[in-house]
Design an enzyme around this catalytic site. Structure first.
Site, PDB file in Angstrom:
ATOM      1  N   CYS A 159      38.748  45.189  43.690  1.00 41.07           N
ATOM      2  CA  CYS A 159      38.124  43.932  43.262  1.00 41.07           C
ATOM      3  C   CYS A 159      36.616  43.933  43.479  1.00 41.07           C
ATOM      4  O   CYS A 159      36.147  44.093  44.598  1.00 41.07           O
ATOM      5  CB  CYS A 159      38.753  42.784  44.045  1.00 41.07           C
ATOM      6  SG  CYS A 159      38.110  41.198  43.529  1.00 41.07           S
ATOM      7  N   PHE A 201      43.119  43.103  47.692  1.00 43.60           N
ATOM      8  CA  PHE A 201      42.032  43.230  46.716  1.00 43.60           C
ATOM      9  C   PHE A 201      42.072  44.568  45.978  1.00 43.60           C
ATOM     10  O   PHE A 201      41.076  44.962  45.360  1.00 43.60           O
ATOM     11  CB  PHE A 201      40.674  43.050  47.410  1.00 43.60           C
ATOM     12  CG  PHE A 201      40.417  41.635  47.869  1.00 43.60           C
ATOM     13  CD1 PHE A 201      40.003  40.667  46.966  1.00 43.60           C
ATOM     14  CD2 PHE A 201      40.613  41.253  49.189  1.00 43.60           C
ATOM     15  CE1 PHE A 201      39.774  39.350  47.367  1.00 43.60           C
ATOM     16  CE2 PHE A 201      40.392  39.943  49.605  1.00 43.60           C
ATOM     17  CZ  PHE A 201      39.970  38.991  48.692  1.00 43.60           C
ATOM     18  N   THR A 214      43.145  34.068  40.903  1.00 48.89           N
ATOM     19  CA  THR A 214      43.476  34.591  42.229  1.00 48.89           C
ATOM     20  C   THR A 214      42.903  33.717  43.348  1.00 48.89           C
ATOM     21  O   THR A 214      43.588  33.445  44.336  1.00 48.89           O
ATOM     22  CB  THR A 214      42.902  36.004  42.363  1.00 48.89           C
ATOM     23  OG1 THR A 214      41.573  35.980  41.826  1.00 48.89           O
ATOM     24  CG2 THR A 214      43.724  37.018  41.617  1.00 48.89           C
TER      25      THR A 214
HETATM   26  C1  HEM Z   1      40.141  43.569  40.362  1.00 46.18           C
HETATM   27  C2  HEM Z   1      42.400  40.758  43.626  1.00 46.18           C
HETATM   28  C3  HEM Z   1      38.869  37.424  43.211  1.00 46.18           C
HETATM   29  C4  HEM Z   1      36.885  40.028  39.638  1.00 46.18           C
HETATM   30  C5  HEM Z   1      41.036  43.096  41.303  1.00 46.18           C
HETATM   31  C6  HEM Z   1      42.195  43.812  41.768  1.00 46.18           C
HETATM   32  C7  HEM Z   1      42.826  43.030  42.668  1.00 46.18           C
HETATM   33  C8  HEM Z   1      42.069  41.812  42.796  1.00 46.18           C
HETATM   34  C9  HEM Z   1      44.116  43.344  43.405  1.00 46.18           C
HETATM   35  C10 HEM Z   1      42.637  45.205  41.305  1.00 46.18           C
HETATM   36  C11 HEM Z   1      43.589  45.081  40.157  1.00 46.18           C
HETATM   37  C12 HEM Z   1      44.183  46.411  39.701  1.00 46.18           C
HETATM   38  O1  HEM Z   1      44.240  47.375  40.455  1.00 46.18           O
HETATM   39  O2  HEM Z   1      44.653  46.433  38.570  1.00 46.18           O
HETATM   40  C13 HEM Z   1      41.628  39.628  43.798  1.00 46.18           C
HETATM   41  C14 HEM Z   1      41.921  38.553  44.735  1.00 46.18           C
HETATM   42  C15 HEM Z   1      40.921  37.622  44.634  1.00 46.18           C
HETATM   43  C16 HEM Z   1      40.008  38.098  43.614  1.00 46.18           C
HETATM   44  C17 HEM Z   1      43.140  38.516  45.649  1.00 46.18           C
HETATM   45  C18 HEM Z   1      40.707  36.328  45.357  1.00 46.18           C
HETATM   46  C19 HEM Z   1      41.360  35.947  46.431  1.00 46.18           C
HETATM   47  C20 HEM Z   1      38.006  37.861  42.234  1.00 46.18           C
HETATM   48  C21 HEM Z   1      36.805  37.162  41.810  1.00 46.18           C
HETATM   49  C22 HEM Z   1      36.257  37.898  40.804  1.00 46.18           C
HETATM   50  C23 HEM Z   1      37.107  39.058  40.592  1.00 46.18           C
HETATM   51  C24 HEM Z   1      36.293  35.841  42.414  1.00 46.18           C
HETATM   52  C25 HEM Z   1      34.992  37.630  40.034  1.00 46.18           C
HETATM   53  C26 HEM Z   1      33.961  37.009  40.524  1.00 46.18           C
HETATM   54  C27 HEM Z   1      37.631  41.189  39.518  1.00 46.18           C
HETATM   55  C28 HEM Z   1      37.370  42.206  38.509  1.00 46.18           C
HETATM   56  C29 HEM Z   1      38.291  43.236  38.727  1.00 46.18           C
HETATM   57  C30 HEM Z   1      39.117  42.814  39.857  1.00 46.18           C
HETATM   58  C31 HEM Z   1      36.306  42.152  37.432  1.00 46.18           C
HETATM   59  C32 HEM Z   1      38.409  44.544  37.949  1.00 46.18           C
HETATM   60  C33 HEM Z   1      37.566  45.582  38.660  1.00 46.18           C
HETATM   61  C34 HEM Z   1      37.601  46.953  37.985  1.00 46.18           C
HETATM   62  O3  HEM Z   1      38.638  47.369  37.489  1.00 46.18           O
HETATM   63  O4  HEM Z   1      36.552  47.587  37.993  1.00 46.18           O
HETATM   64  N1  HEM Z   1      40.971  41.865  41.957  1.00 46.18           N
HETATM   65  N2  HEM Z   1      40.476  39.306  43.130  1.00 46.18           N
HETATM   66  N3  HEM Z   1      38.147  39.007  41.475  1.00 46.18           N
HETATM   67  N4  HEM Z   1      38.686  41.581  40.310  1.00 46.18           N
HETATM   68 FE1  HEM Z   1      39.497  40.490  41.782  1.00 46.18          FE
END
Ligand code: HEM
Length: 460
Positions: A404, A397, A269
């Site tokens: 996220c 996010f 992402t």
């Molecule tokens: C969950 C977007 C960067 C780790 C999510 C979700 C979105 C998202 C939309 C929710 C997904 C869902 O509802 O199924 C983004 C975007 C990013 C980004 C746009 C950067 C521009 C990151 C980074 C990390 C990360 C850098 C780690 C360092 C996670 C994790 C989840 C998550 C572990 C799952 C959280 C949970 O379900 O408890 N992200 N993310 N993300 N993201 Fe990100």
């Protein structure tokens, strides 16, 4: 009296499968939303999926009490690799709550701040590569940002050096991850029996899983052998953390699930967003000039410092606007907790129904963003306008407890990198006629985006 949710006419048995190009469902969902409006449903091999694309409906569905994250389709397939890791866990699985409690402190702003120097070190690898590009050959931007984001997440959360810039080949881990995610998409949209028969694909799928789990094991083994033992990073929290509530920790296999989860979620992402941002900056020279002026005023020709980040307001607006037009996670899926209705009682939704929230469509809804919703205009994210947006109008996010966890981390990384590149290079498209195309695995990123980066003679 409720109305029928619109549905394109389908075929016996397979339903609407032929309406979707599985390798590019983002575009298919967009086309169908244009034809059928803010809500429609599809029958995908007997599995019903409702899709919504207006801000009003996404806002209504962003309610943790009525609608929860669904782990189905491609995400369900991804459990072959990630099991009940943070991203792919079912809401009821105990390990989600344990990992969430163990890891949340690593993503507080003050903890992420500690990773700033590590991020700068990896960024220097990218700058070094571009500086040495003496013949100014075209740069495959998404591959270089993939190298950068992968190395950053591994180094800054696990103190592990991937050294992806050491070779001209695309990073093997991210190639394996992309192939795996594309196959997850494919498997989710093919009949079960067909999946069983696709032996070649299955062998590649299993070998990618095996390779990636091997990488995770190597990262964990290195730490368990005592290398950088005292490092207080995310890997330390995964290995040594004890949940304050249950007093338990994670098994070796569960640690590997989460190492892989972070390597995956932490690089795809972020690298896609930075690629889209550079594309827009080149396409909109006035925006680039304004950003350069801000960077020169705040950072000058020195290396960016942590304190500068909060003063780069226009850069924040550029990133917010990039994430509005091109959210890499273009869709998120929820299920209805009980029988309910939406849109003021107009449509009935049965308990357990899967509903895809088409975030890339919502974030272009003219009802919120006006008639120029498709234009790149960072000004709409400035001077209090972002804070005054209706709830859930900007949601790249995700939402709620399953939103996220890495947002602060990615924000710090993206600002540091974009600031440094704009400060040090003149950027242009390798092919001036290039128009944005998308490629899709689980997320979207630019396709065939090549640029030229000329070191600035004077930094300002
Ligand atoms: C969950 C977007 C960067 C780790 C999510 C979700 C979105 C998202 C939309 C929710 C997904 C869902 O509802 O199924 C983004 C975007 C990013 C980004 C746009 C950067 C521009 C990151 C980074 C990390 C990360 C850098 C780690 C360092 C996670 C994790 C989840 C998550 C572990 C799952 C959280 C949970 O379900 O408890 N992200 N993310 N993300 N993201 Fe990100």
């Amino acid at each position: 009296m409720t109305s029928q949710i619109p549905q394109p006419a389908g075929w016996p048995f397979i339903g609407n499968v032929l309406d979707i190009v599985t390798s590019f469902s983002c575009e298919s969902f967009h086309r169908l939303a244009q034809q059928h409006g803010e809500i429609y449903q599809l029958n995908l091999l007997g599995r019903k999926l409702i899709l919504v694309s207006s801000h009003a409906l996404v806002d209504e569905l962003s309610d943790d009490k009525r609608f929860k994250k669904a782990v189905g389709g491609a995400l369900m397939e991804a459990r072959d690799l990630l099991h009940d890791g943070l991203f792919t866990a079912f809401n009821h699985e105990a390990n989600w709550a344990v990992a969430h409690r163990l890891l949340s402190p690593s993503f507080r702003t003050s903890a992420v701040q500690q990773t700033f120097d590590g991020m700068r070190e990896i960024c220097a690898d990218l700058v070094g590569k571009w500086m040495q590009n003496d013949d100014r050959a075209p740069i495959d931007l998404t591959i270089d940002f993939t190298r950068l984001a992968l190395d950053t997440i591994a180094y800054c959360t696990m103190s592990y050096r991937m050294n992806s810039f050491a070779t001209d080949e695309p990073p093997r881990f991210s190639e394996a991850m992309s192939a795996f995610l594309r196959e997850c998409n494919g498997r989710a949209n093919r009949p079960y029996l067909l999946n069983i028969l696709m032996r070649g694909r299955n062998a590649a799928y299993c070998s990618n899983i095996e390779y990636m789990r091997g990488v995770a094991k190597a990262i964990i083994a290195e730490r368990q052998c005592g290398v950088r033992k005292g490092q207080q990073d995310l890997l330390h929290a995964l290995i040594n953390g004890r949940d304050p509530k249950t007093k338990g920790g994670l098994s070796d296999s569960e640690i590997a699930d989460n190492v892989l989860t972070f390597l995956l979620a932490g690089h795809e992402t972020t690298s896609a967003t930075m690629s889209f941002a550079i594309y827009y900056l080149i396409k909109y020279p006035d925006v680039l000039r304004k950003l350069q002026a801000e960077i020169y005023a705040v950072v000058g020709d020195q290396s960016i410092e942590y304190e500068d980040l909060a003063r780069l307001h226009y850069l924040t607006a550029v990133l917010r606007e990039t994430l509005r037009l091109q959210p890499p996670a273009f869709v998120r899926v929820v299920y209805s907790v009980e029988d309910t209705t939406v849109a003021g009682g107009k449509y009935a939704i049965a308990a357990g129904s899967g509903i895809a929230l088409l975030i890339r469509e919502t974030q272009r809804d003219p009802a919120v963003w006006g008639t120029d919703a498709n234009e790149f205009c960072p000004e709409r994210m400035m001077n209090g306008r972002f804070e005054r947006l209706p709830p859930n109008a900007w949601q790249p996010f995700g939402y709620g407890a399953r939103g996220c966890i890495g947002k602060n981390f990615s924000w710090q990384e993206m600002k540091l990198v974009l600031c440094t590149l704009v400060q040090q290079f003149d950027l242009a498209l390798a092919d001036p006629a290039y128009e944005l195309e998308l490629s899709q695995a689980m997320t979207i990123k630019p396709k065939n985006l090549s640029i030229r980066a000329l070191p600035k003679r004077r930094k300002w």
